[in-house]
Write a protein that holds these residues in place. Structure first.
Motif, PDB file in Angstrom:
ATOM      1  N   GLU A  45       0.718  -1.292  -0.078  1.00  0.00           N
ATOM      2  CA  GLU A  45      -0.139   0.118   0.031  1.00  0.00           C
ATOM      3  C   GLU A  45       0.857   1.285  -0.118  1.00  0.00           C
ATOM      4  O   GLU A  45       0.468   2.139  -0.773  1.00  0.00           O
ATOM      5  N   PHE A  46       1.963   1.351   0.793  1.00  0.00           N
ATOM      6  CA  PHE A  46       2.879   2.274   0.969  1.00  0.00           C
ATOM      7  C   PHE A  46       3.497   2.650  -0.446  1.00  0.00           C
ATOM      8  O   PHE A  46       3.668   3.713  -1.079  1.00  0.00           O
ATOM      9  N   HIS A  47       4.147   1.677  -1.051  1.00  0.00           N
ATOM     10  CA  HIS A  47       4.518   1.684  -2.256  1.00  0.00           C
ATOM     11  C   HIS A  47       3.594   2.122  -3.421  1.00  0.00           C
ATOM     12  O   HIS A  47       4.062   3.009  -4.216  1.00  0.00           O
ATOM     13  N   HIS A  48       2.414   1.697  -3.463  1.00  0.00           N
ATOM     14  CA  HIS A  48       1.335   2.266  -4.481  1.00  0.00           C
ATOM     15  C   HIS A  48       1.147   3.676  -4.121  1.00  0.00           C
ATOM     16  O   HIS A  48       0.814   4.472  -4.979  1.00  0.00           O
ATOM     17  N   ALA A  49       0.717   3.807  -2.779  1.00  0.00           N
ATOM     18  CA  ALA A  49       0.471   5.297  -2.563  1.00  0.00           C
ATOM     19  C   ALA A  49       1.478   6.433  -2.905  1.00  0.00           C
ATOM     20  O   ALA A  49       1.385   7.482  -3.345  1.00  0.00           O
ATOM     21  N   THR A  50       2.818   5.873  -2.600  1.00  0.00           N
ATOM     22  CA  THR A  50       3.994   6.734  -2.910  1.00  0.00           C
ATOM     23  C   THR A  50       3.945   6.919  -4.485  1.00  0.00           C
ATOM     24  O   THR A  50       4.240   8.137  -4.939  1.00  0.00           O
ATOM     25  N   GLY A  51       3.657   5.933  -5.416  1.00  0.00           N
ATOM     26  CA  GLY A  51       3.682   5.992  -6.776  1.00  0.00           C
ATOM     27  C   GLY A  51       2.684   6.915  -7.031  1.00  0.00           C
ATOM     28  O   GLY A  51       3.064   7.748  -8.232  1.00  0.00           O
ATOM     29  N   HIS A  52       1.351   6.811  -6.734  1.00  0.00           N
ATOM     30  CA  HIS A  52       0.414   7.573  -6.971  1.00  0.00           C
ATOM     31  C   HIS A  52       0.553   9.115  -6.735  1.00  0.00           C
ATOM     32  O   HIS A  52       0.233  10.194  -7.471  1.00  0.00           O
ATOM     33  N   GLY A  53       1.263   9.397  -5.700  1.00  0.00           N
ATOM     34  CA  GLY A  53       1.795  10.686  -5.176  1.00  0.00           C
ATOM     35  C   GLY A  53       2.600  11.297  -6.108  1.00  0.00           C
ATOM     36  O   GLY A  53       2.525  12.394  -6.432  1.00  0.00           O
ATOM     37  N   MET A  54       3.549  10.528  -6.448  1.00  0.00           N
ATOM     38  CA  MET A  54       4.544  10.911  -7.397  1.00  0.00           C
ATOM     39  C   MET A  54       3.950  11.167  -8.789  1.00  0.00           C
ATOM     40  O   MET A  54       4.541  12.112  -9.415  1.00  0.00           O
ATOM     41  N   ASP A  55       2.971  10.416  -9.363  1.00  0.00           N
ATOM     42  CA  ASP A  55       2.317  10.646 -10.551  1.00  0.00           C
ATOM     43  C   ASP A  55       1.622  12.093 -10.236  1.00  0.00           C
ATOM     44  O   ASP A  55       1.805  12.806 -11.431  1.00  0.00           O
ATOM     45  N   LEU A  81      10.823  14.663  -7.084  1.00  0.00           N
ATOM     46  CA  LEU A  81      10.665  13.427  -8.094  1.00  0.00           C
ATOM     47  C   LEU A  81      11.724  12.481  -7.942  1.00  0.00           C
ATOM     48  O   LEU A  81      11.592  11.236  -8.030  1.00  0.00           O
ATOM     49  N   PRO A  82      12.978  12.939  -8.031  1.00  0.00           N
ATOM     50  CA  PRO A  82      13.904  11.864  -7.909  1.00  0.00           C
ATOM     51  C   PRO A  82      14.482  11.368  -6.738  1.00  0.00           C
ATOM     52  O   PRO A  82      15.145  10.282  -6.488  1.00  0.00           O
ATOM     53  N   GLN A  83      13.621  12.048  -5.407  1.00  0.00           N
ATOM     54  CA  GLN A  83      13.866  11.650  -4.074  1.00  0.00           C
ATOM     55  C   GLN A  83      13.671  10.341  -3.693  1.00  0.00           C
ATOM     56  O   GLN A  83      12.295   9.950  -4.212  1.00  0.00           O
ATOM     57  N   GLY A  84      14.296   9.564  -3.027  1.00  0.00           N
ATOM     58  CA  GLY A  84      14.060   8.263  -2.486  1.00  0.00           C
ATOM     59  C   GLY A  84      13.114   8.364  -1.221  1.00  0.00           C
ATOM     60  O   GLY A  84      13.018   9.503  -0.772  1.00  0.00           O
ATOM     61  N   VAL A  85      12.682   7.234  -0.644  1.00  0.00           N
ATOM     62  CA  VAL A  85      11.751   7.333   0.533  1.00  0.00           C
ATOM     63  C   VAL A  85      12.513   7.166   1.680  1.00  0.00           C
ATOM     64  O   VAL A  85      12.055   7.441   2.540  1.00  0.00           O
ATOM     65  N   VAL A  86      13.656   6.279   1.817  1.00  0.00           N
ATOM     66  CA  VAL A  86      14.278   6.013   2.933  1.00  0.00           C
ATOM     67  C   VAL A  86      15.389   7.025   2.996  1.00  0.00           C
ATOM     68  O   VAL A  86      15.967   7.530   4.082  1.00  0.00           O
ATOM     69  N   ASP A  87      16.293   7.201   1.799  1.00  0.00           N
ATOM     70  CA  ASP A  87      17.180   8.161   1.828  1.00  0.00           C
ATOM     71  C   ASP A  87      17.250   8.391   0.418  1.00  0.00           C
ATOM     72  O   ASP A  87      16.189   8.520  -0.329  1.00  0.00           O
ATOM     73  N   GLU A  88      18.107   9.449  -0.001  1.00  0.00           N
ATOM     74  CA  GLU A  88      18.005  10.050  -1.300  1.00  0.00           C
ATOM     75  C   GLU A  88      18.188   9.170  -2.632  1.00  0.00           C
ATOM     76  O   GLU A  88      17.912   9.420  -3.584  1.00  0.00           O
ATOM     77  N   HIS A  89      18.216   7.884  -2.244  1.00  0.00           N
ATOM     78  CA  HIS A  89      18.613   6.640  -3.371  1.00  0.00           C
ATOM     79  C   HIS A  89      17.448   5.641  -3.125  1.00  0.00           C
ATOM     80  O   HIS A  89      17.330   5.058  -4.325  1.00  0.00           O
ATOM     81  N   ARG A  90      16.955   5.259  -2.160  1.00  0.00           N
ATOM     82  CA  ARG A  90      16.063   3.899  -2.025  1.00  0.00           C
ATOM     83  C   ARG A  90      14.780   4.622  -2.309  1.00  0.00           C
ATOM     84  O   ARG A  90      14.124   5.110  -1.430  1.00  0.00           O
ATOM     85  N   TRP A  91      14.214   3.903  -3.292  1.00  0.00           N
ATOM     86  CA  TRP A  91      12.538   4.125  -3.820  1.00  0.00           C
ATOM     87  C   TRP A  91      11.771   3.088  -3.028  1.00  0.00           C
ATOM     88  O   TRP A  91      12.221   2.105  -2.304  1.00  0.00           O
TER      89      TRP A  91
END
Length: 141
Positions: A45-55, A81-91
Motif C-alpha cells: 500500500e505504501f509503495h502504491h500510494a507513494t507512486g500515485h503521489g509521485m504521479d 521526483l528523484p528523491q528516495g523514500v528512505v534516503d536519497e537513493h532508495r525508492w
C-alpha cells in the motif's frame, strides 16, 4: 451426528501427539507469519500510494511549466521526483523488494519448517482443536 458415531477423517484430533506447549509454539509462529504478511500488505500500500503521489507531482510539474512557473516546476522535477523514500537513493520498490527477499521469505521458510517438524505440515492445529472442542460442547445436552 451423535457422540456415539465415529468421527469422520476431518473431525479426528489433528496431530494428536503434539503437546499443548508445542501447539502454542506452532500457533505463535503461524501468527507471527500472518502479521509479517500483513506488514507486507502495508508496504505494498505504501509503495502504491507513494507512486500515485509521485504521479500527481509529475502532473503538477507539467501544469506549472505550462503556466510559466518554471522555477516551481524545476523544484518538483529536481528536488521531489528523484528523491528516495528512505534516503536519497532508495525508492519504495527497493524497500518492498528487500522486505520480500528477507524477513517475509525467511519467516515463511521458518513457519513451513516448524509446521513440518511439529505437525507434519498441518496448518491451524490450534484452531482445529478449538473447533473440535466447541463442536463437542455444542452436541452435549
Amino acid at each position: 451426528m451423535t457422540t456415539d458415531d465415529p468421527p469422520t477423517e476431518t473431525e479426528t484430533e489433528p496431530v494428536a501427539s503434539l503437546s499443548e506447549t508445542e501447539c502454542d509454539a506452532l500457533h505463535e509462529v503461524e501468527l507471527g507469519l500472518e502479521w509479517i504478511q500483513r506488514a507486507h500488505g502495508s508496504l505494498l500500500e505504501f509503495h502504491h500510494a507513494t507512486g500515485h503521489g509521485m504521479d500527481h507531482l509529475r502532473e503538477a510539474e507539467i501544469l506549472l511549466r505550462a503556466t510559466g512557473h518554471d522555477e516551481l516546476a524545476d523544484m518538483i522535477r529536481d528536488e521531489l521526483l528523484p528523491q528516495g523514500v528512505v534516503d536519497e537513493h532508495r525508492w519504495s520498490y527497493d524497500v518492498l523488494e528487500n522486505y520480500q527477499e528477507t524477513l517475509l521469505a525467511e519467516s515463511r521458510a521458518v513457519e513451513r519448517r516448524v509446521r513440518r517438524e511439529l505437525a507434519d505440515g498441518e496448518r491451524h492445529v490450534r484452531e482445529r482443536r478449538q473447533e473440535r472442542a466447541w463442536k463437542e460442547r455444542a452436541s452435549k445436552p
